[in-house]
Design an enzyme around this catalytic site. Structure first.
Site, short mmCIF file in Angstrom:
data_model
loop_
_atom_site.label_atom_id
_atom_site.label_comp_id
_atom_site.label_asym_id
_atom_site.label_seq_id
_atom_site.Cartn_x
_atom_site.Cartn_y
_atom_site.Cartn_z
N ASP A 68 -11.21 3.20 4.26
CA ASP A 68 -11.66 1.81 4.30
C ASP A 68 -13.18 1.71 4.18
O ASP A 68 -13.71 0.63 3.93
CB ASP A 68 -11.26 1.16 5.63
CG ASP A 68 -10.11 0.18 5.48
OD1 ASP A 68 -9.94 -0.38 4.39
OD2 ASP A 68 -9.39 -0.03 6.48
N GLN A 101 -4.76 -1.29 9.66
CA GLN A 101 -4.78 -2.63 9.08
C GLN A 101 -5.38 -3.65 10.06
O GLN A 101 -5.02 -3.67 11.25
CB GLN A 101 -3.34 -3.04 8.70
CG GLN A 101 -3.21 -4.36 7.98
CD GLN A 101 -3.79 -4.37 6.57
OE1 GLN A 101 -3.86 -3.34 5.91
NE2 GLN A 101 -4.22 -5.53 6.12
N LYS A 125 0.84 -1.20 0.00
CA LYS A 125 0.00 0.00 0.00
C LYS A 125 0.88 1.25 0.00
O LYS A 125 0.64 2.19 -0.76
CB LYS A 125 -0.92 0.00 1.23
CG LYS A 125 -2.09 -0.96 1.10
CD LYS A 125 -2.84 -1.18 2.41
CE LYS A 125 -3.91 -2.25 2.22
NZ LYS A 125 -4.54 -2.71 3.45
#
Ligand code: GUN
Length: 299
Positions: free
Chosen positions: A122, A99, A55
């Protein structure tokens, strides 16, 4: 012999990433804005370490700013909440991703709830989930579901009135995919492990999205001839005939059998997987524009 068209997620993701990079360059030129993405990793989960590294690398490659935070495994809930609070207040950070999974001592929900919904790339914050289900355009929508929808649009074209079955009801994939397909005017059934006659239900689907986390569950005779099959599963399976310790990646669908029947199908790897990061970068641009009151460029 394979009959289905193989949906090339790698190529479609690379194309999207190029468009995101061009949008980021335009924002810099026209508005002096460099979108910034903060990624927070707690602990040493090996797969998460790889995801987070990818990422960060791809954020930089797209011309955006990457802020990586690696916290020790014994980080407390309060310490993580304190970092989220600092990132919420940092004007150089437009997107925040914590995460998952988190270590056992941390309850993930309060952490996800603490992220400013405007920076929630997200799409896990209840405000964004609610906006998505309300059909509002100002929702930040989770990345893998958006990736699935882009692949479905590419393979199917007009989705209006199509019969869609989503297998798996997770908050990360199944539920948001169902909401997106509903917004596209599909007739959607959200199925799960307790659904009766799963094979029969799947055979009704023009579009079948599988995100159940069970390798090879969906068989060839579960597929309606000509259907579009999107496989979100990702499993590492041993291949002893290639030698000791050799593995390959496989999905939730028996690919060879399904490809005989489907009209279009995503492979694993190279299907949904590459779309997730491209959509994360796209969300970061959308979030940055939202925070600065700038129209989102075409991507
Ligand atoms: N872990 C696995 N997938 C995801 C995701 O989409 N977002 C976050 N934050 N963690 C994940």
């Amino acid at each position: 012999m394979t009959k289905a068209r193989i949906i090339d997620g790698k190529a479609i993701a690379a194309d999207l990433q190029g468009r995101v990079a061009r949008a980021a360059a335009r924002l810099k030129e026209d508005h002096g804005l460099t979108p910034g993405l903060a990624v927070v990793l707690v602990g040493e989960h090996p797969a998460s370490q790889i995801y987070v590294r990818n990422k960060s690398r791809q954020t930089v490659e797209a011309g955006m700013e990457s802020f990586a935070y690696t916290l020790p495994t014994d980080t407390t809930q309060a310490e993580l909440l304190s970092l989220v609070s600092r990132l919420n207040a940092d004007s150089a950070v437009h997107g925040i991703l914590v995460q998952l999974p988190l270590p056992d001592q941390i309850d993930p929900q309060p952490v996800l709830d603490a992220i400013d919904p405007a920076k929630d790339v997200d799409g896990f914050h209840p405000a964004n989930v609610g906006r998505l289900w309300s059909g509002r355009l100002d929702a930040l929508v989770s990345c893998t579901p958006v990736g699935c929808l882009i692949l479905i649009r590419e393979a199917v074209g007009d989705l209006v009135g199509k019969r869609a079955v989503v297998l798996g009801r997770s908050n990360i994939v199944g539920k948001p995919v169902a909401a997106l397909l509903l917004a596209e005017h599909c007739t959607v059934t959200l199925a799960h492990s307790r659904t009766r006659d799963l094979p029969g239900l799947c055979r009704e689907a023009d579009i079948l999205v599988v995100a159940v986390g069970r390798q090879g569950l969906v068989q060839g005779d579960w597929i309606k001839p000509g259907a579009c099959v999107i496989d979100v599963g990702m499993h590492r399976v041993p291949v002893p005939e290639r030698g000791e310790g050799k593995t390959r990646l496989a999905g939730d669908v028996d690919f060879d059998a399904a490809a005989e029947v489907a009209g279009a199908i995503t492979p694993v790897p190279g299907g949904v997987g590459p779309m997730t990061i491209a959509c994360l970068l796209r969300n970061t641009v959308i979030a940055a524009c939202g925070q600065r009151g700038i129209d989102v460029p075409d991507m």
